[in-house]
Write an enzyme that holds these catalytic residues in place. Structure first.
Site, PDB file in Angstrom:
ATOM      1  N   TYR A 222      25.073  -2.552  95.582  1.00  0.00           N
ATOM      2  CA  TYR A 222      24.197  -3.184  94.596  1.00  0.00           C
ATOM      3  C   TYR A 222      23.214  -4.098  95.332  1.00  0.00           C
ATOM      4  O   TYR A 222      23.618  -4.952  96.137  1.00  0.00           O
ATOM      5  CB  TYR A 222      25.017  -3.988  93.575  1.00  0.00           C
ATOM      6  CG  TYR A 222      24.121  -4.765  92.637  1.00  0.00           C
ATOM      7  CD1 TYR A 222      23.373  -4.103  91.662  1.00  0.00           C
ATOM      8  CD2 TYR A 222      23.966  -6.146  92.743  1.00  0.00           C
ATOM      9  CE1 TYR A 222      22.516  -4.799  90.826  1.00  0.00           C
ATOM     10  CE2 TYR A 222      23.117  -6.849  91.903  1.00  0.00           C
ATOM     11  CZ  TYR A 222      22.392  -6.178  90.947  1.00  0.00           C
ATOM     12  OH  TYR A 222      21.537  -6.861  90.131  1.00  0.00           O
ATOM     13  N   HIS A 250      14.176 -20.195  92.423  1.00  0.00           N
ATOM     14  CA  HIS A 250      14.397 -18.915  91.737  1.00  0.00           C
ATOM     15  C   HIS A 250      13.323 -18.801  90.647  1.00  0.00           C
ATOM     16  O   HIS A 250      13.608 -18.937  89.468  1.00  0.00           O
ATOM     17  CB  HIS A 250      15.810 -18.926  91.135  1.00  0.00           C
ATOM     18  CG  HIS A 250      16.272 -17.610  90.606  1.00  0.00           C
ATOM     19  ND1 HIS A 250      17.323 -17.506  89.725  1.00  0.00           N
ATOM     20  CD2 HIS A 250      15.859 -16.343  90.829  1.00  0.00           C
ATOM     21  CE1 HIS A 250      17.524 -16.237  89.429  1.00  0.00           C
ATOM     22  NE2 HIS A 250      16.654 -15.514  90.079  1.00  0.00           N
ATOM     23  N   CYS A 274      16.970 -13.721  81.386  1.00  0.00           N
ATOM     24  CA  CYS A 274      16.500 -14.671  80.374  1.00  0.00           C
ATOM     25  C   CYS A 274      15.001 -14.556  80.133  1.00  0.00           C
ATOM     26  O   CYS A 274      14.384 -15.469  79.608  1.00  0.00           O
ATOM     27  CB  CYS A 274      16.847 -16.103  80.781  1.00  0.00           C
ATOM     28  SG  CYS A 274      18.596 -16.487  80.634  1.00  0.00           S
ATOM     29  N   LYS A 276      12.515 -13.678  82.589  1.00  0.00           N
ATOM     30  CA  LYS A 276      11.641 -14.084  83.685  1.00  0.00           C
ATOM     31  C   LYS A 276      10.579 -13.032  83.987  1.00  0.00           C
ATOM     32  O   LYS A 276       9.384 -13.331  84.012  1.00  0.00           O
ATOM     33  CB  LYS A 276      12.491 -14.369  84.939  1.00  0.00           C
ATOM     34  CG  LYS A 276      11.643 -14.882  86.083  1.00  0.00           C
ATOM     35  CD  LYS A 276      12.401 -15.812  86.992  1.00  0.00           C
ATOM     36  CE  LYS A 276      13.610 -15.173  87.605  1.00  0.00           C
ATOM     37  NZ  LYS A 276      13.594 -15.121  89.040  1.00  0.00           N
ATOM     38  N   ASN A 386      22.685  -3.493  83.341  1.00  0.00           N
ATOM     39  CA  ASN A 386      21.993  -4.056  84.506  1.00  0.00           C
ATOM     40  C   ASN A 386      21.276  -2.957  85.307  1.00  0.00           C
ATOM     41  O   ASN A 386      20.995  -3.140  86.484  1.00  0.00           O
ATOM     42  CB  ASN A 386      22.994  -4.814  85.382  1.00  0.00           C
ATOM     43  CG  ASN A 386      22.320  -5.799  86.340  1.00  0.00           C
ATOM     44  OD1 ASN A 386      21.211  -6.268  86.083  1.00  0.00           O
ATOM     45  ND2 ASN A 386      22.971  -6.088  87.455  1.00  0.00           N
ATOM     46  N   ARG A 419      18.955 -19.890  78.239  1.00  0.00           N
ATOM     47  CA  ARG A 419      19.394 -19.087  77.101  1.00  0.00           C
ATOM     48  C   ARG A 419      20.220 -20.050  76.268  1.00  0.00           C
ATOM     49  O   ARG A 419      21.384 -20.289  76.553  1.00  0.00           O
ATOM     50  CB  ARG A 419      20.227 -17.914  77.614  1.00  0.00           C
ATOM     51  CG  ARG A 419      20.710 -16.951  76.547  1.00  0.00           C
ATOM     52  CD  ARG A 419      21.469 -15.801  77.197  1.00  0.00           C
ATOM     53  NE  ARG A 419      20.577 -14.837  77.799  1.00  0.00           N
ATOM     54  CZ  ARG A 419      20.138 -13.721  77.186  1.00  0.00           C
ATOM     55  NH1 ARG A 419      20.540 -13.432  75.972  1.00  0.00           N
ATOM     56  NH2 ARG A 419      19.325 -12.906  77.811  1.00  0.00           N
TER      57      ARG A 419
HETATM   58  C1  SPV Z   1      19.013 -11.851  89.523  1.00  0.00           C
HETATM   59  O1  SPV Z   1      20.120 -11.465  89.121  1.00  0.00           O
HETATM   60  O2  SPV Z   1      18.597 -13.014  89.366  1.00  0.00           O
HETATM   61  C2  SPV Z   1      18.124 -10.905  90.209  1.00  0.00           C
HETATM   62  C3  SPV Z   1      18.687  -9.679  90.707  1.00  0.00           C
HETATM   63  O3  SPV Z   1      16.978 -11.192  90.410  1.00  0.00           O
HETATM   64  S1  SPV Z   1      19.661  -9.929  92.098  1.00  0.00           S
HETATM   65  O4  SPV Z   1      18.938  -9.370  93.225  1.00  0.00           O
HETATM   66  O5  SPV Z   1      20.894  -9.252  91.834  1.00  0.00           O
HETATM   67  O6  SPV Z   1      19.839 -11.349  92.309  1.00  0.00           O
HETATM   68 MN    MN Z   2      16.688 -13.320  90.192  1.00  0.00          MN
END
Ligand code: SPV
Ligand code: MN
Length: 626
Positions: A222, A250, A274, A276, A386, A419
C-alpha cells in the site's frame, strides 16, 4: 572510488555502475551497498530519470504483474492485499534510542531491538528480484525548500508511483554537494503470491529511524506504507522543520481566483478522507498540491511549496457532478495507476462514481461477485473504500503554473478542516494567528475513516491533521507554529472549516459537497477585507447577504435564510463539550502543552458561556449582529 562503490561493482552492470558512479556522495553508495548486502537482490537498477529508464519501470510493472493494463491508454491497475488497504498505524513505529522517550501517543520500539527485527525481516527479501534505486527531490529542485530523497525498493509499482508523485532527483544528486544530507528509504514488498501481492501481512513493519533519517518498510505494498517519500519521509521532515523553525504540514495548496483576476493561495490541512483533495480541485481554481506542503518565512511572508508533484487520491465519491475535473481526468487517456478498484472488461469502477457498478469483476479480494462475503460473513463491497488513483499534477488542466517556483507561493490563508458532526460551523475565521492555531489547528477533531486500517467513526483529536506523523512532543509543534506566525510581517489568516456538520436530530448533513466552493470564495474575500463578518464566540462567521451572493455566483443556487441560520447556529453545549475533550486530551496525554493553549480555549469557553446567558443554548447567527 570508495569501498562502497567497490562493494557494489560486482552487483551492477557496467551501465548501472556508471550511473551510480556519477553521483559523488559516498553516503549514497554506502546506503545502496548496505541495502544490497542485506536484501540480496539478483540485480540492481539505478533509475537516472531518463525517459528510457522511466519507460523501463512502467514496462517492468506490467511484465512482473504488479500492475495490469486497463483499456484506456496509459491506465493500469494495482492491487494490495486484503489486509494491506491503508496506512497501518499498529505496524508503524519509531525506533527510539535507549534513554530517549517520545510522546506516549506515539507507537515506538527500542531502536536496537527494532533494527534487529526489521533487518531480520529484510534479510534476503529481494532474493531473485531487482532492487530499484530512485532519487527524488522533495519540493522544487535547487530551492531553499529542497530536501533530497533516495529509495531502494523491490516493487516496480512503488517505483512507478514515484515517477508520478515526485520530482526527479538523479540530476539534483549529481550536482549537489557530495556532503549533502538526504532521506533514505529501504522497502521490500516481501513474499508475494501468484498475483504479486504481499502475503506476510502479520510481518508487516514500517520503522522510522530518525537518528539516521532512514525508513524501513517490509511486507506491504500500500503506497502510504511503501512509497517512503509520502507520509514516512514527511515524519522526518516535521522533525527537521521544528528544529529549523519552518513548517512541514499535511496540507494541500490551491490558488483561488478573486475579483479583478487576482489569485490568492491557501494551504489547507484535513485529516485523511475529509475533503482535502476535492477542496484543492474546485472548478475554476488551480491546484498546486494535494497532500504535503513545506512552508517557510521568506522576507517575512509565509511561502509554500508542494513537496510532491502528483496525487495519490481517494476515488470513492468522485463523480461527474461533484468533481467534474477529476472525473474527466480519470476517464481520459493518460498515465494513471488505479489501486483496489473493481475491474470489469478492462475498466475501473469505484464506489460513488455516479453510475451502476457491474455485478462481478476482479477486485482486491480476487474474483468478486455481488453478495460475496469474507471469512466473517461480511459482504465485500465491489471496490475498497480506500481505492485510489495516482496521477501527475501536470496531467491536469487546472494544475497551478507556480508548481515549480523555487520560492513557492505566498499564502493568504491557512485552513484547518475536520470531520465534526456536532460543533463547529461550516466556515469561520479566527480572531488572530494564535487563536486559529489553537482553536482550529490544535483542536482539530475528526472521526476515524477508512484511510487507516482501524475501526471507523471513532472521534479523535488529530492535531493539525499530523497526529499520525509527528514524532516530536506535540506541545513543541504547537509552539513552533505559534512562533512561526509571530515572526511574519503579514501572517496568513487562519480559517476553520467543517464539511460534516449534521442536524442534531435527523443526523443529516447540513451541506452539499459543492458548498465548500462558496466557503473558500468567502475566505478569499476576507483575506482582502472585502466581505463582512459577524463576531461569534468561536470566530468570525459569514453574513447571510455575502453568502447569498456567493451561492448565486459560484453555484447558481438560491441560498435560503433558514439554511444559513441552521448551518451557522452556534451550538453552545456541543462547543463546550468539544473544548472539554480538547483540554482533556492535552492535559492527560501531552506533557509539554504550552499554557497559551489552555488560555485561548478558556477564553473561548467564557465567550460561549456569556453568549448562552444572553441567548440560550442554540444561538442564531443573527443574534450576534449588533
Ligand atoms: C492520507 O491518508 O492522508 C493520504 C494517503 O494522503 S497516504 O499516502 O496513505 O498517507
Ligand atoms: Mn494525506
Amino acid at each position: 572510488m570508495n569501498r562502497y562503490l567497490d562493494a557494489l561493482r560486482p552487483r551492477l552492470s557496467e551501465r548501472e555502475y556508471q550511473k551510480i558512479r556519477a553521483i559523488a556522495n559516498s553516503r549514497v553508495h554506502r546506503f545502496i551497498a548496505e541495502a544490497a548486502d542485506l536484501c540480496n537482490p539478483k540485480r540492481i537498477f539505478i533509475c537516472s530519470d531518463s525517459a528510457e529508464d522511466l519507460a523501463y519501470i512502467r514496462q517492468q510493472a506490467i511484465e512482473t504483474g504488479e500492475e495490469k493494463r486497463l483499456r484506456t491508454p496509459g491506465h493500469t491497475v494495482h492491487f494490495d492485499g486484503v489486509r494491506d488497504q491503508g496506512r497501518d498505524r499498529q505496524a508503524t513505529k519509531y525506533l527510539v534510542p535507549k534513554g530517549e522517550t517520545l510522546s506516549k501517543v506515539l507507537n515506538q520500539v527500542e531502536r536496537e531491538e527494532g533494527l534487529a527485527e526489521i533487518r531480520r525481516l529484510l534479510r534476503n527479501s529481494m532474493d531473485g528480484r531487482t532492487m530499484i534505486v530512485r532519487f527524488v527531490s522533495l519540493g522544487p529542485p535547487n530551492s531553499v525548500f529542497t530536501i533530497l530523497g533516495l529509495q531502494c525498493t523491490d516493487s516496480w509499482y512503488v517505483a512507478h508511483s514515484e515517477s508520478l508523485l515526485f520530482r526527479p532527483g538523479y540530476e539534483v544528486f549529481r550536482r549537489a554537494d557530495p556532503e549533502k544530507g538526504f532521506l533514505r528509504v529501504l522497502h521490500s514488498a516481501g513474499r508475494l503470491d501468484e498475483n504479486m501481492v504481499s502475503v506476510d501481512h502479520d510481518k508487516k513493519r514500517i520503522y522510522i529511524d530518525y537518528t539516521e533519517d532512514t525508513i524501513y518498510s517490509v511486507n506491504t505494498q500500500y503506497a502510504g506504507n511503501s512509497v517512503g517519500f509520502k507520509k514516512l519521509a514527511f515524519r522526518l521532515a516535521i522533525r527537521k522543520a521544528n528544529s529549523e523553525g519552518w513548517l512541514a504540514e499535511h496540507m494541500m495548496i490551491t490558488g483561488v481566483h478573486g475579483p479583478g483576476g487576482r489569485k490568492t493561495y491557501f494551504a489547507a490541512a484535513f485529516p485523511s478522507a475529509c475533503g482535502k483533495t476535492s477542496t484543492a480541485m474546485l472548478p475554476g481554481e488551480t491546484i498546486l498540491g494535494d497532500d504535503i506542503a513545506y512552508i517557510r518565512n521568506i522576507n517575512s511572508v509565509a511561502r509554500a511549496v508542494n513537496v510532491e508533484c502528483g496525487i495519490f487520491g481517494i476515488l470513492q465519491g468522485i463523480n461527474p457532478k461533484d468533481d467534474p475535473i477529476l472525473f474527466k481526468v480519470l476517464t481520459s487517456p493518460g498515465e494513471i495507476i488505479f489501486s483496489n478498484v473493481l475491474v470489469k472488461d478492462g475498466r475501473p469502477y469505484w464506489l460513488g462514481m455516479g453510475c451502476d457498478l457491474p455485478k462481478d469483476g476482479v477486485n482486491y479480494t480476487g474474483y468478486w461477485w455481488e453478495g460475496k462475503t469474507d471469512e466473517n460473513g461480511n459482504v465485500i463491497p465491489p471496490a475498497h473504500k480506500n481505492a485510489r488513483y495516482t496521477v501527475s499534477l501536470r496531467a491536469l488542466e487546472n494544475c497551478d503554473p507556480e508548481l515549480d517556483n523555487p520560492l513557492g507561493v505566498e499564502l493568504g490563508g491557512i485552513i484547518y478542516g475536520g470531520r465534526d458532526s456536532k460543533a463547529y460551523v461550516p466556515v469561520q475565521q479566527s480572531f488572530s494567528w494564535e487563536h486559529g492555531i489553537i482553536a482550529y489547528g490544535a483542536s482539530l477533531e475528526t472521526e476515524t475513516t477508512f484511510a487507516t486500517v482501524d475501526e471507523e467513526g471513532i472521534p479523535e483529536i488529530n492535531m493539525m491533521s499530523i497526529q499520525d506523523f509527528i514524532s516530536i512532543p506535540l506541545g513543541q509543534n504547537i509552539r513552533n507554529n505559534l512562533e512561526f506566525g509571530r515572526k511574519l510581517k503579514r501572517a496568513p489568516i487562519v480559517f476553520g472549516v467543517n464539511y460534516f456538520l449534521r442536524d442534531l436530530e435527523t443526523g443529516e448533513y447540513l451541506n452539499a459537497p459543492r458548498d465548500k466552493h462558496v466557503w473558500i470564495k468567502w475566505m478569499e474575500l476576507r483575506v482582502h477585507g472585502e466581505a463582512g463578518a459577524i463576531k461569534s464566540p468561536t470566530g468570525y462567521i459569514p453574513e447571510y447577504g455575502d453568502l447569498r451572493c456567493l451561492f448565486r455566483q459560484v453555484l447558481g443556487k438560491d441560498y435560503k435564510k433558514e439554511d444559513y441560520i441552521e448551518q451557522f447556529t452556534i451550538r453552545v453545549p456541543e462547543n463546550l463539550a468539544k473544548i472539554e475533550r480538547v483540554e482533556r486530551f492535552y492535559r492527560e496525554r501531552v506533557t509539554d502543552t504550552p499554557a497559551e493553549l489552555f488560555t485561548i480555549l478558556n477564553q473561548q469557553r467564557e465567550r460561549l458561556i456569556k453568549a448562552r446567558e444572553r441567548f440560550g443554548d442554540y444561538i442564531s447567527p443573527e443574534s450576534f449582529e449588533e
